[in-house]
Design an enzyme around this catalytic site. Structure first.
Site, PDB file in Angstrom:
ATOM      1  N   ARG A  63      -2.642  -2.035  -3.409  1.00  0.00           N
ATOM      2  CA  ARG A  63      -3.886  -1.335  -3.122  1.00  0.00           C
ATOM      3  C   ARG A  63      -3.945  -0.077  -3.990  1.00  0.00           C
ATOM      4  O   ARG A  63      -2.979   0.693  -4.037  1.00  0.00           O
ATOM      5  CB  ARG A  63      -3.925  -0.928  -1.658  1.00  0.00           C
ATOM      6  CG  ARG A  63      -5.147  -0.102  -1.352  1.00  0.00           C
ATOM      7  CD  ARG A  63      -5.138   0.430   0.055  1.00  0.00           C
ATOM      8  NE  ARG A  63      -6.352   1.186   0.294  1.00  0.00           N
ATOM      9  CZ  ARG A  63      -6.392   2.348   0.918  1.00  0.00           C
ATOM     10  NH1 ARG A  63      -5.285   2.893   1.385  1.00  0.00           N
ATOM     11  NH2 ARG A  63      -7.523   2.974   1.093  1.00  0.00           N
ATOM     12  N   GLU A  81      -7.822  -5.674   5.204  1.00  0.00           N
ATOM     13  CA  GLU A  81      -7.717  -5.311   3.793  1.00  0.00           C
ATOM     14  C   GLU A  81      -6.556  -6.030   3.111  1.00  0.00           C
ATOM     15  O   GLU A  81      -6.647  -6.388   1.936  1.00  0.00           O
ATOM     16  CB  GLU A  81      -7.582  -3.789   3.659  1.00  0.00           C
ATOM     17  CG  GLU A  81      -8.927  -3.100   3.866  1.00  0.00           C
ATOM     18  CD  GLU A  81      -8.832  -1.640   4.246  1.00  0.00           C
ATOM     19  OE1 GLU A  81      -8.326  -1.362   5.359  1.00  0.00           O
ATOM     20  OE2 GLU A  81      -9.241  -0.787   3.455  1.00  0.00           O
ATOM     21  N   ARG A 128     -12.517  14.885   8.544  1.00  0.00           N
ATOM     22  CA  ARG A 128     -13.366  15.315   7.424  1.00  0.00           C
ATOM     23  C   ARG A 128     -14.790  15.591   7.886  1.00  0.00           C
ATOM     24  O   ARG A 128     -15.302  14.906   8.772  1.00  0.00           O
ATOM     25  CB  ARG A 128     -13.443  14.222   6.345  1.00  0.00           C
ATOM     26  CG  ARG A 128     -12.121  13.913   5.703  1.00  0.00           C
ATOM     27  CD  ARG A 128     -12.291  12.900   4.570  1.00  0.00           C
ATOM     28  NE  ARG A 128     -11.007  12.314   4.252  1.00  0.00           N
ATOM     29  CZ  ARG A 128     -10.774  11.004   4.152  1.00  0.00           C
ATOM     30  NH1 ARG A 128     -11.752  10.137   4.320  1.00  0.00           N
ATOM     31  NH2 ARG A 128      -9.578  10.563   3.880  1.00  0.00           N
ATOM     32  N   ASN A 161       0.873  -1.170   0.000  1.00  0.00           N
ATOM     33  CA  ASN A 161       0.000   0.000   0.000  1.00  0.00           C
ATOM     34  C   ASN A 161       0.914   1.225   0.000  1.00  0.00           C
ATOM     35  O   ASN A 161       1.493   1.589   1.019  1.00  0.00           O
ATOM     36  CB  ASN A 161      -0.884  -0.019   1.256  1.00  0.00           C
ATOM     37  CG  ASN A 161      -1.829   1.156   1.306  1.00  0.00           C
ATOM     38  OD1 ASN A 161      -1.791   2.048   0.455  1.00  0.00           O
ATOM     39  ND2 ASN A 161      -2.676   1.177   2.316  1.00  0.00           N
ATOM     40  N   HIS A 191     -13.018   2.458   0.487  1.00  0.00           N
ATOM     41  CA  HIS A 191     -13.013   1.397   1.508  1.00  0.00           C
ATOM     42  C   HIS A 191     -13.714   0.130   0.995  1.00  0.00           C
ATOM     43  O   HIS A 191     -14.139  -0.708   1.786  1.00  0.00           O
ATOM     44  CB  HIS A 191     -13.758   1.814   2.800  1.00  0.00           C
ATOM     45  CG  HIS A 191     -13.074   2.860   3.624  1.00  0.00           C
ATOM     46  ND1 HIS A 191     -13.785   3.701   4.451  1.00  0.00           N
ATOM     47  CD2 HIS A 191     -11.781   3.191   3.775  1.00  0.00           C
ATOM     48  CE1 HIS A 191     -12.956   4.523   5.076  1.00  0.00           C
ATOM     49  NE2 HIS A 191     -11.726   4.231   4.681  1.00  0.00           N
TER      50      HIS A 191
END
Ligand code: ADP
Length: 417
Positions: free
Chosen positions: A114, A405, A262, A33, A203
């Site tokens: 990823r 993941e 956020r 990643n 996601h």
């Protein structure tokens, strides 16, 4: 350069094998990643569901970089400047040679990358060739923070590990087939289509993995599920019989739930207002919405544990922030139950979802009207396993499922071999 080795008890999200050697004949995937100044990696045995080694290269290109390599219960930390992604990955490969596991004997069958933004092009994993690289490059305007960093990772990994296939696994793939009613904004059609503005989600690898684990755990494929991925970034998805039918993140990961930094959903007219009234520029507003808002902007801290500490210390603003966070979650779960025409399973995952029993209890309490009931004992039990935390009288199964993941990427990568 400083090097320190320590015994480590910290577990990466994939279970770490106590015996670091892969089983005889088992295949492994190196999952990468790559971020703008970091590379996270894990060597995964996808069949056994084990991480054989993991690590992180951080602060690439800065004055002082670091590499952390974990293997066999040991953690090695190196501090030294790391000029670029190529140098970082070469160092990682050297650490595999020196510290193990020996990649030449680990039967590495693929490198899984990823990739955050796959746009409308990828509904599943893709074997990386020059054409796929070109497509990921074309998608940079839709993933300006992530795709350039992934491309760097892909480039250096293809050079350094040229003998194995490289596979891209996209965060957006699970949401590629969202019904048009969920994916299309009510924005002028011509403008939306010209500029590829629609809901891509994010996601997705986590939502797909977690909803699959829920189906397996409950032994049902026909479930109407909501998955709440609550980490620093946070998103909800509605999944019917294994297919995503809605998700809270949109064109970018800004939309939806309240997050660490956020805003999540906000009237876009706030942008016009800030530009006209406060004289703010686009980059300033981007930073405000993506980094200086959410729990951080409401309380000064983006870590939920700290927010709870402040609530316990009687800080009204922290309680109010938590109320906003919970309100948004409840609103999404209710909306998705309506979209799906029911709700069989509600699952919490990622840093907050997996660890914050108090938040889970508050959310489920508010969903009592759907017949959801938490089992307080099961909810507060500390466990790294996937489990049901609802009471036997609950009309909705409530679960905690650790996301993974890296394992999901590794499993998807081997499907292409
Ligand atoms: P990322 O989106 O960065 O991958 P993670 O899924 O690792 O995030 O989640 C990180 C967040 O998890 C932290 O910011 C923190 O708020 C939260 N977290 C971790 N442990 C706990 C805990 N025990 N209780 C509440 N929140 C926690």
């Amino acid at each position: 350069m400083t090097t320190t080795a320590t015994q480590t008890s910290t577990q990466p999200s994939t279970r770490t094998a106590s015996d670091p050697a892969p089983g005889a004949g088992s295949r492994t995937v190196l999952v990468i990643n790559s971020g703008s100044s970091s590379i996270k990696y894990q060597l995964v045995d996808p069949e056994a569901g084990l991480a054989l080694a993991s690590g992180l290269v951080e602060r690439i290109g800065e004055e002082e970089g670091a590499i952390i390599h974990r293997h066999g219960g040991q953690e090695l930390r190196i501090q030294a400047p790391i000029a670029d992604h190529g140098t970082g990955l070469a160092e990682v490969l050297r650490l595999f040679d020196e510290q193990g596991p020996d990649l030449s004997r680990a039967n590495v069958v693929a490198v899984g990358h990823r990739v955050v933004q796959g746009g409308r092009f990828f509904s599943g994993p893709a074997l990386i060739d020059d054409e796929v690289v070109d497509t990921i490059t074309e998608l940079v305007p839709l993933g300006p923070l992530h795709n350039p960093a992934h491309l760097k990772g892909i480039e250096v990994a293809r050079e350094l590990l040229a003998s194995v296939p490289h596979v891209a696994v996209f965060d957006t793939a699970f949401f590629q087939d969202l019904p048009e009613a969920a994916a299309r904004y009510a924005l002028n059609r011509e403008v939306a289509d010209t500029y590829s503005i629609r809901r891509y989600g994010a996601h997705g690898t986590s939502h797909q993995y977690v909803s699959g684990e829920v189906s397996a755990l409950l032994g049902r494929q026909d479930l109407k599920q909501v998955v709440l991925h609550l980490g620093n970034g946070a998103s909800a998805s509605a999944v019917v019989a294994g297919r995503a039918v809605d998700t809270s993140m949109g064109l970018t990961p800004l939309e939806g739930l309240v997050m660490g930094g956020r805003t999540g959903d906000i009237d876009p007219a706030a942008v016009f207002h800030l530009a006209r009234v406060a004289g703010m520029g686009i980059d300033e507003i981007d930073h405000l919405f993506n980094r200086a808002s959410g729990m951080k902007g409401l309380t000064g801290d983006n870590d939920m544990r700290e927010v709870w500490r402040r609530i316990d210390a009687g800080q009204a603003q922290a309680r109010e922030a938590m109320d906003i966070y919970v309100h948004r979650l409840v609103k999404y779960v209710g909306a998705y139950a309506a979209v799906m025409g029911g709700l069989d399973a509600l699952t919490f995952t990622a840093g907050i979802g997996e660890n914050d029993a108090r938040l889970r209890a508050e959310v489920v309490e508010r969903l009592g009207f759907l017949g959801a009931r938490i089992d307080p004992g099961a909810n507060t039990e500390r466990s790294g396993r996937a489990r049901v935390v609802s009471g036997s009288d609950s009309a909705v199964a409530v679960l905690v499922v650790p996301t993974n993941e890296e394992l999901a990427i590794a499993r998807q990568a081997v499907t292409l071999l």
